[in-house]
Design an enzyme around this catalytic site. Structure first.
Site, mmCIF file in Angstrom:
data_model
loop_
_atom_site.group_PDB
_atom_site.id
_atom_site.type_symbol
_atom_site.label_atom_id
_atom_site.label_comp_id
_atom_site.label_asym_id
_atom_site.label_seq_id
_atom_site.Cartn_x
_atom_site.Cartn_y
_atom_site.Cartn_z
ATOM 1 N N ASP A 105 0.844 -1.196 0.000
ATOM 2 C CA ASP A 105 0.000 0.000 0.000
ATOM 3 C C ASP A 105 0.875 1.240 0.000
ATOM 4 O O ASP A 105 2.035 1.199 0.418
ATOM 5 C CB ASP A 105 -0.943 0.007 1.200
ATOM 6 N N GLU A 171 0.214 -0.599 5.819
ATOM 7 C CA GLU A 171 1.223 0.068 6.631
ATOM 8 C C GLU A 171 1.022 1.578 6.655
ATOM 9 O O GLU A 171 1.171 2.224 7.690
ATOM 10 C CB GLU A 171 2.620 -0.270 6.092
#
Length: 473
Positions: A105, A171
């Protein structure tokens, strides 16, 4: 500083270097393909893109020789958590297992006009690859993939090292389901060594191993003086407004040098690496004439001393302000704690300070929002010494040991769940990578060195007696 190992790898280093270089075009091409997918784990963005990102990572790992690749998630709130990708190959008898971490991500791109090219269409310019996630952290994914492909190409079935790749999908959103994911998949992710490819090197041409992370405490302080707003002319004088008193309270958080003045917080000035003040001013874009705060070396102020910042305030906006005394005001405090500081103790120290220094008997409410553990690498471990050796061989100069002023809270989770694992934090970025900012980029020559270093690390770890402290049996 602990001396690095000098292990004997089964293949000449020049041959390893050639294998990495031969595969770099494919590695960079796949990185470009990953950058094209805007996988963002924030609620305001399309979750389908995050699913696309996870599936693309799974495809890359399947093509790297893993036959056990899965997209996994655990519950988060009322629904499923964000998709993570886990690939696994079992170790041969007597060989250790390495867990390779990265995240797929990315941060939102921000304002398009600040970018010199499309954020999600990677573009190479002057030896750097520009695009959101090109450095943070899709390059981390591809560093793992490139290293594994090179090691496998060189040794084939003779590579007995067990390898698990764990590519997180949230994250940048704070890893909300990370701890639950570890608990659910504890056995699947267990390893002797954990390599986190989500940090930075010291500068272009100088490799670094991140050896410490500060912990964190986040809190909101609300101060009130009136039950409701009153006319500033009719009642001003005997009572001070809440923003003024909040400012006076905030001013007590630091001494005249700008060092944190909260009693009970740990601080060290023991870093060996010299971080020049002028370089720091340039790196941090400090305005001309602004005096740097704190005492001790710049490196210690960044890595091993506490830092306390006001990251937000709620007061009456200027454009809607009337002639009234504001009854309340709020401030968001971000405290970074020195390695070794218990975050709960630090939070309590901050609470005590706020309550003891609230001026004029104002009412104050301290709300603790989050805490995070600090981290420090055991540089005497065989894995850490091998990592320093591999970095030095790849760059042709010794690696430096650096800290990070920020926190990576999931590192503490890994330490707690796998207390016997050696955790190494490596980097694919450099100070010009601009992670999270417009024009994020990856230095491609440094990226190749990072892949080579990890390949050497994997080859050296294969068969190493990690738990006896020796570099190689």
């Amino acid at each position: 500083m602990t001396e690095p190992c000098a292990p004997t790898v089964p293949v000449p280093i020049d041959v390893v270097r050639a294998a990495v270089r031969a595969d770099m075009p494919r590695t960079v091409e796949q990185l470009v393909e990953l950058v094209a997918i805007p996988g963002i784990a924030w609620e305001s963005f399309d979750p389908a893109q995050l699913e696309r990102s996870a599936e693309a990572v799974a495809g890359v790992l399947s093509g790297a020789g893993f036959d056990d690749v899965q997209v996994l998630r655990v519950p988060l709130g009322d629904g499923p958590g964000h998709p993570a990708v886990v690939a696994h190959r079992r170790p041969a008898p007597g060989h250790p297992t390495v867990l390779l971490y990265a995240h797929h991500d990315v941060q939102p791109p921000g304002r398009r006009e600040l970018w010199d090219s499309e954020p999600f269409a990677a573009q190479e310019r002057d030896g750097r690859l520009y695009g959101r996630g090109a450095a943070d952290d899709k390059a981390g994914i591809m560093a793992h993939v490139g290293a594994l492909r090179a090691a496998t190409a060189l040794l084939g079935d003779d590579l007995g090292l067990g390898v698990t790749v764990f590519v997180e999908g949230e994250e940048e959103a704070g890893s909300p389901s990370f701890r639950d994911f570890l608990q659910v998949h504890r056995d699947r992710l267990a390893a002797d060594v954990i390599v986190i490819a989500d940090s930075s090197n010291w500068e272009v041409g100088v490799p670094a191993l991140t050896t410490s992370l500060r912990g964190m405490v986040g809190a909101v302080v609300e101060l009130s003086v009136l039950e409701h707003a009153v006319h500033s002319g009719m009642y001003g004088g005997p009572v001070l407004d809440a923003p003024t008193l909040l400012a006076r309270l905030i001013a007590t958080l630091h001494d005249e040098d700008g060092a944190v003045a909260v009693a009970g917080l740990l601080a060290e000035d023991s870093t060996e690496l010299v971080y020049d003040a002028e370089r720091f001013r340039a790196d941090a874009a400090v305005a001309d004439g602004v005096r740097l705060a704190g005492r001790g070396s710049i490196a210690s102020r960044l890595w091993t001393q506490p830092a306390l910042s006001v990251t937000g305030m709620d007061v009456t906006p200027v454009d809607v302000a009337s002639n009234t005394i504001a009854p309340s005001a709020r401030a968001k405090l971000s405290l970074r704690t020195a390695p070794g500081q218990d975050p709960d103790d630090a939070a309590e120290a901050l609470r005590r300070h706020v309550e003891a220094h609230t001026p004029f008997g104002a009412h104050v409410h301290f709300e603790l929002e989050e805490t995070g553990q600090s981290f420090r690498t055991d540089m005497g471990s065989a894995a850490a010494r091998i990592a320093r050796w591999a970095l030095g061989e790849s760059w042709g100069r010794p690696a430096v040991e650096t800290g990070i002023g920020g926190s990576i809270p999931f590192t503490a989770d890994l330490t707690e769940v796998y207390p016997d694992a050696a955790i190494l934090i490596t980097g694919v970025e450099d100070p010009d990578s601009r992670a999270h900012s417009a024009n994020e980029s990856l230095h491609l020559a440094e990226f190749e060195r990072a892949v080579l270093a990890e390949t050497l690390m994997l080859l050296a770890l294969d068969g190493t007696a990690l738990h006896t402290g020796s570099c190689r049996e």
